[in-house]
Design an enzyme around this catalytic site. Sequence first.
Site, mmCIF file in Angstrom:
data_model
loop_
_atom_site.group_PDB
_atom_site.id
_atom_site.type_symbol
_atom_site.label_atom_id
_atom_site.label_comp_id
_atom_site.label_asym_id
_atom_site.label_seq_id
_atom_site.Cartn_x
_atom_site.Cartn_y
_atom_site.Cartn_z
ATOM 1 N N HIS A 89 13.922 -19.381 -11.686
ATOM 2 C CA HIS A 89 13.529 -20.642 -12.312
ATOM 3 C C HIS A 89 12.016 -20.797 -12.385
ATOM 4 O O HIS A 89 11.511 -21.555 -13.218
ATOM 5 C CB HIS A 89 14.193 -21.852 -11.630
ATOM 6 C CG HIS A 89 13.643 -22.245 -10.309
ATOM 7 N ND1 HIS A 89 14.236 -21.899 -9.112
ATOM 8 C CD2 HIS A 89 12.563 -22.998 -9.964
ATOM 9 C CE1 HIS A 89 13.551 -22.424 -8.106
ATOM 10 N NE2 HIS A 89 12.534 -23.088 -8.603
ATOM 11 N N ASP A 225 18.683 -16.376 -7.724
ATOM 12 C CA ASP A 225 17.509 -17.044 -8.309
ATOM 13 C C ASP A 225 16.234 -16.240 -8.025
ATOM 14 O O ASP A 225 15.426 -16.602 -7.168
ATOM 15 C CB ASP A 225 17.399 -18.455 -7.737
ATOM 16 C CG ASP A 225 16.452 -19.334 -8.539
ATOM 17 O OD1 ASP A 225 15.684 -18.801 -9.352
ATOM 18 O OD2 ASP A 225 16.476 -20.566 -8.335
ATOM 19 N N SER A 658 9.286 -23.013 -4.040
ATOM 20 C CA SER A 658 10.161 -22.140 -4.820
ATOM 21 C C SER A 658 9.501 -20.773 -4.973
ATOM 22 O O SER A 658 8.349 -20.682 -5.397
ATOM 23 C CB SER A 658 10.418 -22.741 -6.202
ATOM 24 O OG SER A 658 11.231 -23.874 -6.107
#
Length: 762
Positions: A89, A225, A658
Amino acid sequence: MISKRIISFFAAACISLGITTARPDEGMWLPMLLKQLNESEMQQKGMKLTAEDIYSINQSSLKDAIVSFGGFCTGEMISPEGLLLTNHHCGYGQIQQHSTVENDYLTNGFWAMNRDQEKPNPGLTATFIVRMEDVTSQIMNGTASAKTEAEREAIIQRNMAKVRKEATANTHYDAVIKPYFYGNEYYMYITETFRDVRLVGAPPSSIGKFGGDTDNWMWPRHTGDFSLFRVYAGPNNEPADYSPDNKPYKPKHHLTISLKGAQEGDFTMVFGFPGRTNEYLTSQAVQEIYEVSNPAKINIRETKLNILDKDMKASDAVRIQYAAKYASIANYWKKWIGENRGIRKANAIEEKQKLEKQFASWVAADPARKAKYGTVLADFEKNYKALDGITISRDYITEAAYGVEIVKFANTFTKLQEMLEAKAPKNEIDAQIARLEKTIPSFYKDYNAPSDKKVFAALLSLYYNNIDVKLHPEVFKMVRSKYKGDFNKYADELFSKSVFTSEAGVTKALADIKGGKKDVLKDDPALQLAASISDYYRVNVMPTYNEVNDNLNLLYRTYVAGLREMQSDKKFYPDANSTLRVAYGKVEPYEPVDGVQYKHYTTLEGIIEKAESGAAEDYAIPARLKELYENKDYGRYGVNGELPVAFIASNHTTGGNSGSPVINANGQLIGTNFDRNWEGTMSDIVYNPDQVRNIAVDVRYMLFIVDKFAGAGHLVEEMTLVTDNTSGLPQVDARLKKADVSNKEGKKQKNRKKDKTTAVAN
């Protein structure tokens, strides 16, 4: 330079073994202060490293493998050849930019099978931290004479500019100085930013976004991810603009990758760039978030998501245009829902009120403290009351009005119109037009006017109907009289007349202006709407908002200083502000609700179960993944017939983390952080150790996808894999990789040994 203020404040008790300070695993700690504040506790939890192994300016350390990826995520070096690992992402925007209907990398994935196939990404950067420095005394110099907060800030800005200039003179480095504890302290980061970052690999969205919005912010999780990029450098291994002549960057350190994985109770550390937390907010602030701001923003975003979802499902072109936008909108929509649940579950408002009562009693017990802190809590109350109507107006402008793309884009043209009406010099007008022209192609590449028209009618209706008429911008009076409040009719007329509905329309308008037609935009309905909203914000919202926030900044600076004085046996960590931090905890399960317990890991078995359930389209998987599962073809990445996919730990993380590496007790990479559990999203405001968990992709699943699924084993070959718990520090990387390879691979490794040793030395 070590902060004498922090060390003296905490004193000997704070670095002794017997003090219990911040709650278990809470905190985002400054790397340069780990020796004084955290090393002993981290080692008690199982860490085998020293603070110097994590952060050092004298030798390579773990910090040299960590990058700020694009300024919005974290990434880590995982090879001596500049290979960078981050989240899918985080790289989603770049993957989308390279995607077309013909080459749909979002759906099908992308893998560069050689260096020539790696894809450049203009504007994408990777920033390393060279060193940190406490510059509080230099930045605060002269502020004692300031009579107002504005004067103080002006002095601070001048001092910052001077310190940055001196720190980076005659170097290619940059310097970032940021306040901590609301301006009680200042730290400088010397940085090195690489501007040639190329896409190397990304799994299909059915892996990289498996679970989609259904599973976002949730546990159990089965999302691969991750994405891979490569940092390139110019001559002398230094930053350079993109050039085909650039070479892969040779980092000072790259992370060793452990194939042993994570077991319950294991020490873990997250090293990255957390974006923003507000751990020291008062009860009034949390109540405003919980009761006013979050509910409004959740409703607005949910409305927009429902519209985009239908249009994206109806058209592949729209799906590709809006994929990254949709993901961005949905991410915080769901986060705010979970945050409110967590605030309620943690009794956060009541807990804040208890602390404030304790603070009030502590202040009242001493005349000197009363003189210093006596009015702080009352002043908080007064200032938060002054935000009544202001916060909600700001939320509706930013989320509803500017959530409409044509309004937000037209707003960027309001300055040009003001210049035209003021008859500004031609060279200034031409310069403004040139700036605007640069933004046009990128905006319209990912813009669909029919979808935006639906969003326009829905979001502006919410703004019109859900907020007091006294808080309406002037243009809403026209909507009330001309369209009877019907925003569908308003949308029909605006989208039929505005030049902003198409690239051709805007391009022609600017060309006409350059040709001498000054009134081209004057009557454009989208520009009129944007200008009205902008005027309302500038006149009715911004002055009060800025004034109150200036007051609150001063109050929080005083309040936090008082809390640190009152709780002198507690270690305080500064709020996250996109600077490099260390969080540490352990791998552990949790109970989301009474009678339910989640274990600490998931496997490929769970992916197959979800895929076969038919419960959501977010659970579709590639045929190749199912084939590998059925054959149990996991290679060296499987464990006892299972393939690990994800795990959770009690590290304190937030947005910006992230892509951060999850590192084990020996300094080895075991996972890549990508999310938090829904019940723990309130950790930006209040930390609940029983509920807060960060979610990571197990590094073995990443390797499996790269190697077995994608057939890109050449990428794994350049990584350093180990199967034991030998230290993953830089000085032993080459030896570790040699020890782990098979006999056949060992021959290849022997030929590369000289190059690897050189890379480590660099």
